[in-house]
Design a protein around this motif. Structure first.
Motif, mmCIF file in Angstrom:
data_model
loop_
_atom_site.group_PDB
_atom_site.id
_atom_site.type_symbol
_atom_site.label_atom_id
_atom_site.label_comp_id
_atom_site.label_asym_id
_atom_site.label_seq_id
_atom_site.Cartn_x
_atom_site.Cartn_y
_atom_site.Cartn_z
ATOM 1 N N GLY A 202 0.817 -1.218 0.000
ATOM 2 C CA GLY A 202 0.000 0.000 0.000
ATOM 3 C C GLY A 202 0.847 1.262 0.000
ATOM 4 O O GLY A 202 0.559 2.219 -0.737
ATOM 5 N N LEU A 205 2.386 1.734 -3.480
ATOM 6 C CA LEU A 205 1.409 2.208 -4.462
ATOM 7 C C LEU A 205 1.027 3.661 -4.201
ATOM 8 O O LEU A 205 0.803 4.430 -5.147
ATOM 9 N N THR A 212 -4.943 6.053 -9.709
ATOM 10 C CA THR A 212 -5.538 4.759 -9.363
ATOM 11 C C THR A 212 -4.656 4.001 -8.380
ATOM 12 O O THR A 212 -5.148 3.428 -7.399
ATOM 13 N N ALA A 213 -3.355 3.996 -8.649
ATOM 14 C CA ALA A 213 -2.411 3.324 -7.743
ATOM 15 C C ALA A 213 -2.420 3.969 -6.371
ATOM 16 O O ALA A 213 -2.386 3.279 -5.344
ATOM 17 N N GLN A 214 -2.482 5.310 -6.344
ATOM 18 C CA GLN A 214 -2.500 6.018 -5.069
ATOM 19 C C GLN A 214 -3.752 5.675 -4.264
ATOM 20 O O GLN A 214 -3.683 5.458 -3.059
ATOM 21 N N ARG A 215 -4.890 5.620 -4.946
ATOM 22 C CA ARG A 215 -6.134 5.267 -4.261
ATOM 23 C C ARG A 215 -6.063 3.851 -3.707
ATOM 24 O O ARG A 215 -6.474 3.601 -2.561
ATOM 25 N N THR A 216 -5.541 2.932 -4.538
ATOM 26 C CA THR A 216 -5.405 1.535 -4.080
ATOM 27 C C THR A 216 -4.473 1.459 -2.881
ATOM 28 O O THR A 216 -4.744 0.750 -1.909
ATOM 29 N N GLY A 217 -3.362 2.187 -2.956
ATOM 30 C CA GLY A 217 -2.400 2.182 -1.856
ATOM 31 C C GLY A 217 -3.004 2.728 -0.569
ATOM 32 O O GLY A 217 -2.817 2.141 0.502
ATOM 33 N N ARG A 218 -3.731 3.834 -0.679
ATOM 34 C CA ARG A 218 -4.369 4.399 0.529
ATOM 35 C C ARG A 218 -5.408 3.449 1.103
ATOM 36 O O ARG A 218 -5.540 3.317 2.329
ATOM 37 N N PHE A 219 -6.132 2.779 0.196
ATOM 38 C CA PHE A 219 -7.127 1.803 0.656
ATOM 39 C C PHE A 219 -6.458 0.667 1.433
ATOM 40 O O PHE A 219 -6.928 0.270 2.509
ATOM 41 N N LEU A 220 -5.342 0.148 0.908
ATOM 42 C CA LEU A 220 -4.630 -0.946 1.580
ATOM 43 C C LEU A 220 -4.090 -0.493 2.926
ATOM 44 O O LEU A 220 -4.147 -1.232 3.911
#
Length: 318
Positions: A202, A205, A212-220
Motif C-alpha cells: 500500500g 502504491l 488509481t495506484a495512489q487510491r489503491t495504496g491508501r485503501f490498503l
C-alpha cells in the motif's frame, strides 16, 4: 508370447486403475479432512500475524518462513508418524487427544476474551521493553512454532478422525494426512505473508504517480489495521467454536450425550422456525452454542490455571 503380453498389459491396466482409485481416495480424504479442520486453520491464520506485527518490515518474511519450516517439521516429522503409530497401537486415544485439543483451544479463546475485557495479560508483548531484538525474534519464532504444534496436532487429529471414516488403508491415511499438512501449511503462511506485507504494498502504491495506484495504496493502508482486528476477532471465535464443538462431539462418542443432544436440539428448533434459511441459521445456532460452551469451559480452565494453581505469569492489566 502374445497371450503373455496381453495378460501383462491387462495386469498393468488393473494396477493403474487401482492406483488411480487410491489417488482419488487420497484426494477425497484430504478434502474432507481439510474442511473439518477449517476452524483451526482460520485460527492459525489469525494468530500468526501477531508474531511479526510491530517488527521491522525486512524481518517479516524471514520470520514467517522460519515459522513455516517449523510448521512443516511439526506436521511431517513429529505429528504424522505419531498419529499413524497411535492409530495402529491405540486408536481409541484419538478421541482423548481431541478432548485435550478442544480444551486447549477453549482456554486460549477464553483467555483472549478475558484480556480484551480488561483482564491480566500473560507473557511478553511488544508493549514491553525489548533489550535484545534478535533474542526477542527467536522467542517469537519459538512461541509461534509451539503454538503451531498444538494447532497442527488438532488439525491432524481432526483429519485422522475424518480420514478413518473413508479408508482403512495405512498408505491412504498417511498420504492424505501428509497432503493435508503440506497444503494447510502453505495456505496459512502464504496468506499470512500477504497480510503482513499488505501495508508495504500500500505504501509503495501510494507513492506512485498514477491516481488509481495512489487510491489503491491508501485503501490498503487504511484496510490493514481493520483486517488484523477482524482476523483477531475471527480467530478467537474460531478457537471457541472449534474447541467447544470438538469437546461436545468427542463426549458424544464416549457415550455422554447431554451436551450433544442439547446443541442439536437448539439447531433443530432454529431450523424449524426459520424456513428457507433453516440450514444456514441452524448451523449458525449450533456454532454459537459450541462457542458459548467453549467460552464457559475455557473460562473455568483460565481461572483454575491462573488463580488457583498460579500457572502463568501475570504482567499487568491492559
Amino acid at each position: 508370447m502374445p497371450g503373455g503380453l496381453v495378460a501383462l498389459l491387462d495386469d498393468i491396466s488393473v494396477i493403474a486403475r487401482v492406483a488411480a482409485a487410491s489417488v482419488d481416495d487420497i484426494g477425497v480424504a484430504a478434502g474432507r479432512a481439510g474442511s473439518k479442520a477449517a476452524g483451526v486453520v482460520i485460527d492459525d491464520a489469525a494468530v500468526t500475524p501477531s508474531y511479526v506485527t510491530g517488527l521491522t518490515p525486512d524481518r517479516e518474511l524471514p520470520i514467517i518462513w522460519s515459522i513455516t519450516t517449523g510448521s512443516l517439521k511439526n506436521k511431517l516429522l513429529i505429528l504424522l508418524p505419531g498419529a499413524l503409530l497411535l492409530t495402529w497401537l491405540l486408536p481409541s486415544a484419538i478421541t482423548f487427544l481431541l478432548l485435550l485439543g478442544g480444551a486447549y483451544l477453549s482456554y486460549e479463546g477464553a483467555e483472549k476474551v478475558i484480556e480484551k475485557l480488561g483482564g491480566a495479560k500473560h507473557g511478553k508483548t511488544l508493549e514491553d521493553p525489548i533489550t535484545d531484538l534478535a533474542k526477542f525474534e527467536q522467542e517469537r519464532i519459538g512461541g509461534a512454532i509451539r503454538t503451531d504444534l498444538i494447532l497442527s496436532a488438532e488439525i491432524m487429529a481432526i483429519s485422522l478422525n475424518e480420514i478413518g471414516t473413508i479408508s482403512d488403508s495405512f498408505w491412504i491415511r498417511a498420504a492424505a494426512l501428509a497432503l493435508v499438512g503440506i497444503a494447510i501449511t502453505f495456505i496459512v503462511y502464504g496468506a499470512v505473508a500477504m497480510i503482513v506485507k499488505m501495508d508495504d504494498v500500500g505504501l509503495h502504491l501510494a507513492e506512485r504517480e498514477s491516481e488509481t495506484a495512489q487510491r489503491t495504496g491508501r485503501f490498503l493502508l487504511l484496510a490493514m489495521p481493520k483486517l488484523l482486528t477482524i482476523l483477531s476477532v475471527v480467530g478467537t471465535l474460531a478457537m471457541l467454536w472449534v474447541g467447544g464443538g470438538i469437546i461436545v462431539h468427542a463426549l458424544h462418542e464416549l457415550g455422554w450425550d447431554l451436551l450433544y443432544d442439547l446443541g442439536h436440539g437448539v439447531q433443530h428448533a432454529i431450523e424449524s422456525a426459520t424456513g428457507a434459511l433453516a440450514g444456514v441459521l441452524g448451523w449458525l445456532g449450533y456454532a454459537v452454542y459450541s462457542a458459548l460452551f467453549g467460552l464457559l469451559l475455557g473460562g473455568v480452565i483460565v481461572f483454575v490455571l491462573h488463580k488457583v494453581l498460579k500457572i502463568g505469569h501475570e504482567t499487568g492489566a491492559h
